[in-house]
Design an enzyme around this catalytic site. Structure first.
Site, PDB file in Angstrom:
ATOM      1  N   TYR A   2       5.614-140.112 -44.263  1.00  0.00           N
ATOM      2  CA  TYR A   2       4.314-139.856 -43.630  1.00  0.00           C
ATOM      3  C   TYR A   2       3.152-140.183 -44.579  1.00  0.00           C
ATOM      4  CZ  TYR A   2       0.271-137.247 -41.943  1.00  0.00           C
ATOM      5  OH  TYR A   2      -0.991-136.896 -41.564  1.00  0.00           O
ATOM      6  N   PRO A  20     -10.529-138.519 -45.332  1.00  0.00           N
ATOM      7  CA  PRO A  20      -9.851-137.571 -44.443  1.00  0.00           C
ATOM      8  C   PRO A  20      -8.399-137.983 -44.261  1.00  0.00           C
ATOM      9  CG  PRO A  20     -11.208-139.105 -43.182  1.00  0.00           C
ATOM     10  CD  PRO A  20     -11.481-139.382 -44.627  1.00  0.00           C
ATOM     11  N   TYR A  45     -12.206-137.197 -34.773  1.00  0.00           N
ATOM     12  CA  TYR A  45     -11.505-138.048 -33.818  1.00  0.00           C
ATOM     13  C   TYR A  45     -12.085-137.692 -32.451  1.00  0.00           C
ATOM     14  CZ  TYR A  45      -7.617-139.732 -36.760  1.00  0.00           C
ATOM     15  OH  TYR A  45      -6.846-140.371 -37.694  1.00  0.00           O
ATOM     16  N   ARG A  75       4.131-146.834 -36.931  1.00  0.00           N
ATOM     17  CA  ARG A  75       4.681-146.506 -38.256  1.00  0.00           C
ATOM     18  C   ARG A  75       6.193-146.283 -38.136  1.00  0.00           C
ATOM     19  NH1 ARG A  75      -0.432-143.991 -38.441  1.00  0.00           N
ATOM     20  NH2 ARG A  75       0.367-141.866 -38.357  1.00  0.00           N
ATOM     21  N   LYS A  97     -16.226-144.778 -39.193  1.00  0.00           N
ATOM     22  CA  LYS A  97     -15.123-145.059 -40.137  1.00  0.00           C
ATOM     23  C   LYS A  97     -14.076-145.925 -39.449  1.00  0.00           C
ATOM     24  CE  LYS A  97     -11.497-142.853 -42.910  1.00  0.00           C
ATOM     25  NZ  LYS A  97     -10.262-143.149 -42.191  1.00  0.00           N
ATOM     26  N   SER A 121     -12.810-149.710 -43.525  1.00  0.00           N
ATOM     27  CA  SER A 121     -11.482-149.088 -43.639  1.00  0.00           C
ATOM     28  C   SER A 121     -10.547-149.670 -42.602  1.00  0.00           C
ATOM     29  CB  SER A 121     -11.620-147.570 -43.411  1.00  0.00           C
ATOM     30  OG  SER A 121     -10.352-146.948 -43.334  1.00  0.00           O
ATOM     31  N   HIS A 141      -7.710-147.775 -42.227  1.00  0.00           N
ATOM     32  CA  HIS A 141      -6.894-146.566 -42.126  1.00  0.00           C
ATOM     33  C   HIS A 141      -5.733-146.625 -43.140  1.00  0.00           C
ATOM     34  CE1 HIS A 141      -6.983-143.326 -38.916  1.00  0.00           C
ATOM     35  NE2 HIS A 141      -5.945-142.929 -39.624  1.00  0.00           N
ATOM     36  N   ARG A 158      -2.361-148.093 -41.893  1.00  0.00           N
ATOM     37  CA  ARG A 158      -1.521-147.264 -41.012  1.00  0.00           C
ATOM     38  C   ARG A 158      -1.741-147.572 -39.543  1.00  0.00           C
ATOM     39  NH1 ARG A 158       0.141-142.553 -43.486  1.00  0.00           N
ATOM     40  NH2 ARG A 158      -0.222-141.179 -41.731  1.00  0.00           N
ATOM     41  N   GLY A 198      -9.130-147.784 -49.115  1.00  0.00           N
ATOM     42  CA  GLY A 198      -7.934-148.624 -48.976  1.00  0.00           C
ATOM     43  C   GLY A 198      -7.543-149.255 -50.293  1.00  0.00           C
TER      44      GLY A 198
HETATM   45  C1  LIG Z   1      -1.163-139.417 -44.699  1.00  0.00           C
HETATM   46  C2  LIG Z   1      -2.468-139.972 -44.213  1.00  0.00           C
HETATM   47  C3  LIG Z   1      -3.126-139.357 -43.153  1.00  0.00           C
HETATM   48  C4  LIG Z   1      -4.344-139.868 -42.699  1.00  0.00           C
HETATM   49  N1  LIG Z   1      -5.022-139.198 -41.712  1.00  0.00           N
HETATM   50  C5  LIG Z   1      -6.254-139.619 -41.346  1.00  0.00           C
HETATM   51  C6  LIG Z   1      -7.029-138.863 -40.424  1.00  0.00           C
HETATM   52  O1  LIG Z   1      -6.610-137.804 -39.961  1.00  0.00           O
HETATM   53  N2  LIG Z   1      -8.244-139.359 -40.078  1.00  0.00           N
HETATM   54  C7  LIG Z   1      -8.755-140.521 -40.602  1.00  0.00           C
HETATM   55  O2  LIG Z   1      -9.863-140.926 -40.255  1.00  0.00           O
HETATM   56  N3  LIG Z   1      -8.042-141.242 -41.494  1.00  0.00           N
HETATM   57  C8  LIG Z   1      -6.819-140.812 -41.889  1.00  0.00           C
HETATM   58  N4  LIG Z   1      -6.125-141.517 -42.836  1.00  0.00           N
HETATM   59  C9  LIG Z   1      -6.727-142.714 -43.454  1.00  0.00           C
HETATM   60  C10 LIG Z   1      -7.567-142.343 -44.691  1.00  0.00           C
HETATM   61  O3  LIG Z   1      -8.739-141.684 -44.325  1.00  0.00           O
HETATM   62  C11 LIG Z   1      -7.978-143.588 -45.469  1.00  0.00           C
HETATM   63  O4  LIG Z   1      -8.590-144.496 -44.590  1.00  0.00           O
HETATM   64  C12 LIG Z   1      -6.820-144.279 -46.200  1.00  0.00           C
HETATM   65  O5  LIG Z   1      -5.882-143.332 -46.672  1.00  0.00           O
HETATM   66  C13 LIG Z   1      -7.354-145.107 -47.353  1.00  0.00           C
HETATM   67  O6  LIG Z   1      -6.337-145.826 -47.972  1.00  0.00           O
HETATM   68  P1  LIG Z   1      -5.567-145.334 -49.317  1.00  0.00           P
HETATM   69  O7  LIG Z   1      -4.580-144.302 -48.851  1.00  0.00           O
HETATM   70  O8  LIG Z   1      -4.952-146.565 -49.819  1.00  0.00           O
HETATM   71  O9  LIG Z   1      -6.595-144.744 -50.243  1.00  0.00           O
HETATM   72  C14 LIG Z   1      -4.899-141.022 -43.295  1.00  0.00           C
HETATM   73  C15 LIG Z   1      -4.232-141.634 -44.373  1.00  0.00           C
HETATM   74  C16 LIG Z   1      -3.036-141.106 -44.837  1.00  0.00           C
HETATM   75  C17 LIG Z   1      -2.355-141.765 -46.011  1.00  0.00           C
END
Ligand SMILES: Cc1cc2nc3c(=O)[nH]c(=O)nc-3n(C[C@H](O)[C@H](O)[C@H](O)COP(=O)(O)O)c2cc1C
Length: 397
Positions: free
Chosen positions: A35, A88, A140, A180, A266, A288, A290, A293, A322
């Site tokens: 995860y 977040p 969200y 995923r 975002k 971003s 995400h 993901r 990222g």
């Molecule tokens: C485990 C996990 C959960 C995430 N959950 C959210 C979320 O709830 N809302 C959101 O906007 N982004 C979420 N993200 C994306 C992060 O905000 C962010 O865009 C991303 O982790 C940046 O990349 P990095 O992990 O390489 O730093 C999540 C990322 C991860 C790794």
């Protein structure tokens, strides 16, 4: 491996984000690791986010006489001691039972802020009550299928406002869940599947398992607390029903009309989208994908940044997330037009490996690396960072 065994071998313990990555891997069950660490489909975007930094090299100037290096920035009116915020991330309580409360406390001790996810394991109110600073909050714009289009979103906005959050970040790159597969294969489907082997695997991480069993911070608390949505949203599996492929720009405008404070969009990778959000009143954009993901094959954020910064940088704050794993990555992002960056996985590694102290240490590692990088480059302040400090890798100057 325990700290004692590390010391016995003369190993100083984790001193880089990558060290925390390796430690975190051993600290949480395989399901949770999938995860935290994996991405969508073939994870091309996850890899691209990282490799983009290596295509830029840093110029340096010698004998410039810099003493103190100034890396403080202002984001949404809040002065931060370094240009790094906690992105977040949903269900931080899966990494460590202290979850978002521990992460936000660690951020403020380090002189920065955290952006709390809507899908957090601690509620908006719990995090606000446990922290001194007004942190930021991510939204969200989900729908509870049993009520009106904006009812659930409106309740999130009202709760975030009443709890005192300073700025809101609306995530727009998740109209549906990313594919995923690696998570699903390890049991983190929707809902998660626990088998005897997976339970056994968890038992080999006793510290994690005790925290998990005692504190049960494994579900999205804001949703459980959301009154009418409660019954429908009980499991992780049903969250997907709230995701909204039908979201349009009017919905963003609706959020703008209902949130008085600074508002960021975002999940933007396109300069026209960034401009449209700013035209609708966004204070800033977060470049971003995400963390790889969601859309696999999406462009690396560092590659998307220059065009967005060129288009809206004079009238909006531009953040990036990222693939940030080194202080030099932050320097490169700032050279290409970012005001600050957000880190996701790096602080989850810290959290999983060592709880809030690990998060604090990860931030300090990035601060030290960034300061050292700028000292070696001969740059005294983040205000001086601009594109001319970068050179394409492998090309003569
Ligand atoms: C485990 C996990 C959960 C995430 N959950 C959210 C979320 O709830 N809302 C959101 O906007 N982004 C979420 N993200 C994306 C992060 O905000 C962010 O865009 C991303 O982790 C940046 O990349 P990095 O992990 O390489 O730093 C999540 C990322 C991860 C790794």
């Amino acid at each position: 491996m325990s700290n004692f065994r590390y010391r016995l071998r003369g190993n100083p313990g984790p001193i880089t984000v990558e060290d925390y990555h390796r430690r975190a891997r051993r600290s949480v069950p395989d399901m949770v690791w999938a995860y935290i660490d994996y991405g969508a489909d073939d994870m091309q975007t996850l890899a691209a986010n990282r490799s983009a930094y290596a295509r830029h090299m840093l110029r340096s100037k010698v004998l410039v006489g810099n003493e103190a290096i100034d890396i403080a920035v202002t984001v949404a009116g809040q002065r931060l001691s370094l240009p790094v915020l906690l992105a977040p991330t949903g269900l931080v309580g899966l990494s460590h039972w202290r979850g978002e409360v521990g992460a936000a406390q660690a951020a403020e001790q380090a002189g920065t802020l955290s952006i709390l996810s809507t899908a957090s394991s601690y509620s908006f109110e719990e995090v606000a009550a446990a922290t001194e600073q007004d942190h930021f909050v991510q939204l969200y714009p989900w729908t509870d299928p049993s009520t009106g289009r904006h009812d659930l979103t409106k309740s999130f906005i009202e709760r975030a406002r009443n709890a005192g959050y300073r700025a809101m970040f609306v995530t727009v790159d998740a109209p549906t869940s990313g594919n995923r597969e690696s998570e699903r294969k390890r049991g983190m489907g929707r809902p998660p599947t626990i088998t005897p082997l997976r339970a056994l695997n968890a038992a080999t991480r006793p510290a994690w398992t005790v925290g998990f069993l005692r504190h049960q911070r494994i579900s999205a608390r804001n949703i459980l607390d959301a009154g009418g949505a409660r019954a429908a949203m009980r499991s992780i599996g049903t969250q997907i029903q709230m995701m909204r492929p039908d979201l349009v720009w009017d919905d963003f405008a609706w959020v703008r009309a209902h949130w008085d404070g600074p508002l960021f969009i975002k999940g933007v990778l396109d300069a026209d989208d960034a401009a449209r959000a700013v035209d609708l009143g966004a204070t800033g954009v977060v470049v971003s994908n995400h963390g790889g993901r969601q859309l696999d094959g999406a462009v690396a954020t560092l590659d998307a940044l220059p065009a967005i910064a060129a288009r809206v940088g004079d009238r909006a704050e531009v953040l990036l997330d990222g693939g940030i794993r080194r202080g030099s990555d932050i320097v490169k992002a700032l050279c290409l037009g970012a005001t600050a960056v957000c880190i996701g996985r790096p602080y989850l590694y810290g959290m999983a490996a060592a709880g809030p102290a690990g998060v604090r240490h990860v931030i300090e590692i990035l601060r030290q690396e960034m300061t050292r990088t700028m000292t070696l480059m001969g740059v005294g302040s983040v205000k001086e960072l601009e594109r001319s400090w970068l050179l394409p890798a492998g090309r003569p100057t």
